[in-house]
Design an enzyme around this catalytic site. Structure first.
Site, PDB file in Angstrom:
ATOM      1  N   TYR A 232       0.847  -1.198   0.000  1.00  0.00           N
ATOM      2  CA  TYR A 232       0.000   0.000   0.000  1.00  0.00           C
ATOM      3  C   TYR A 232       0.881   1.247   0.000  1.00  0.00           C
ATOM      4  CZ  TYR A 232      -3.146   3.628   1.817  1.00  0.00           C
ATOM      5  OH  TYR A 232      -3.862   4.785   1.994  1.00  0.00           O
TER       6      TYR A 232
ATOM      7  N   GLU B  58      -3.671   7.498  -3.962  1.00  0.00           N
ATOM      8  CA  GLU B  58      -3.612   6.270  -3.171  1.00  0.00           C
ATOM      9  C   GLU B  58      -3.562   5.063  -4.100  1.00  0.00           C
ATOM     10  OE1 GLU B  58      -6.055   4.622   0.633  1.00  0.00           O
ATOM     11  OE2 GLU B  58      -7.228   4.986  -1.170  1.00  0.00           O
TER      12      GLU B  58
END
Length: 424
Positions: A145, A234
């Protein structure tokens, strides 16, 4: 600043009586479809899956010719989450599908394109699917991530990274905080080789060859963040593939609408076909609007005052038909356009105007109300509560207009009159 507003109804106990309070929250004005975000990533040098877009079932074969893979991902392109668990108005289930059968792709496209997809984030009617993304599947060895975002706590951008990708990052932060790395960034310096290497090693990209690729991806993400005036980029997940590549599989990008004057080409990409036409109409006149389920139209200046207005309508047994914030610097023409939008809503049985004249002159609002009422031939009851700058002159203008306007001295009185007018 343009905002689109979401709302929810919260049950509360007030004055010994159960009721509901309207709550609205701000969300981003500009939203891009998944394939558009991936095009932005690709243009900045970030590795993404190879994909093709289909807007006509007859173009499926030509789209497949551009792809070279043993497995295909077929995704409906709509602005809503939960696509994989959604269903279509024709009974077909799932807005995301995987298949190794090239011949089956056309059938998936046929069942999704031109049909309405219903998910947990859409209305009961769903969203019309006008584009399908067909992408090459990725053989994932590991998921991580990465996120770059503006953070008020750090007064600037921060880089957040975790080796636990493909998961709810909030849950990871709560249960395994040691798996979250936060790096404050200098807006002028950004992500250099040293920062990128340190973060990529934390993410688990240990082999020299793949570490260099991960560093390259991270630096290009920073380039994209700056180039498009992003508030957030993101990537979840940023994956390591079985053939030692680093690929951004899914992306969420939030944009700074204050930078629209610099990013006109980017904002022109927005697909407004999924939006309420009234919201699109209102935004052209710098009005913030969202439709609701009630029958009392609200015209208010200021988001906080608008929320209070809707709350008091609910407390008095009524139901707001909309949130409409005309802003602190509202002009007479904007008042007219706001009235036009409200009067065109067949659900609206009464209009309540609640304006506090701080910057704006109440007399300007009063003149706008009268002009709109006359020019639109308003047939429904109109309740007006004005307070603040030049309010005495405003009330005089309204009372001498000869129009059947119900003037209220305070907000509670205005709400009561609006509710009574609906029931009359």
């Amino acid at each position: 600043m343009l905002r689109v507003l979401g709302r929810s109804m919260l049950p509360v106990q007030l004055f010994g009586k159960a009721t509901e309070i309207v709550r609205v929250s701000s969300v981003r004005y500009l939203n891009l479809l998944e394939y558009q975000s991936k095009e932005l990533l690709r243009d900045s040098g970030v590795s993404v899956q190879n994909f093709a877009i289909v807007d006509d079932p007859t173009k499926t074969s030509s789209a497949l010719e551009k792809l070279h893979t043993d497995e295909f991902v077929i995704k409906a392109q709509v602005l809503a989450g939960g696509r994989g668990k959604g269903w279509f108005d024709n009974g077909f289930k799932g807005g995301v599908h995987l298949t190794k059968d090239r011949n089956a792709v056309a059938n998936y496209v046929k069942n999704m394109l031109g049909h309405r997809l219903i998910t947990k984030q859409t209305s009961k009617d769903g969203i019309l699917v006008q584009k399908i993304m067909i992408a090459e599947s990725v053989d994932i060895a590991r998921e991580t991530y990465v996120c770059i975002l503006m953070d008020r706590q750090y007064n600037g951008p921060v880089l957040i990274a975790s080796p636990a990708g493909g998961m709810d990052i909030e849950a990871v932060a709560e249960k395994h905080p040691e798996q979250i790395k936060t790096v404050p960034l200098d807006i002028y310096h950004g992500i250099d080789d040293e920062i990128a290497k340190d973060v990529c090693i934390f993410l688990g990209f240990s082999d020299t060859d793949i570490l260099d690729k991960a560093i390259y991806e991270l630096k290009n993400l920073w380039k994209l963040f700056v180039d498009i005036d992003a508030l957030q980029v993101e990537i979840n997940p940023l994956v390591e593939t079985t053939d030692k590549q680093v690929v951004a599989v899914d992306a969420k990008i939030a944009f700074d609408d204050n930078a629209q004057f610099r990013q006109q080409d980017l904002f022109a990409l927005e697909d407004v076909s999924e939006k309420d036409p009234r919201e699109v109409d209102a935004s052209r006149f710098n009005l913030n609007y969202i439709g609701m389920d009630g029958n009392i139209g609200c015209l208010v200046n200021g988001a906080g005052l608008a929320m209070a207005t809707m709350d008091i309508i609910k407390l008095n047994g009524g139901s707001p038909a909309n949130f409409l914030d005309v802003g602190g610097n509202v002009k007479e023409d904007q008042v007219f356009q706001a009235f036009r939008i409200l009067s065109e809503d067949p659900k609206v049985n009464v209009i309540l105007v609640n304006v506090f004249g701080g910057i704006v002159n109440c007399a300007t609002i009063a003149k706008g109300i009268i002009a709109a009422s006359r020019n639109l031939g308003l047939k429904i009851p109109l309740v007006v509560r004005l307070e603040g700058n030049n309010v005495a002159e405003a009330k005089k203008i309204l009372s001498e207009s000869g129009l059947p306007i119900l003037i209220a001295n305070n907000l509670d009185e205005a709400a009561k009159k609006a509710v009574i007018s609906v029931k009359a």
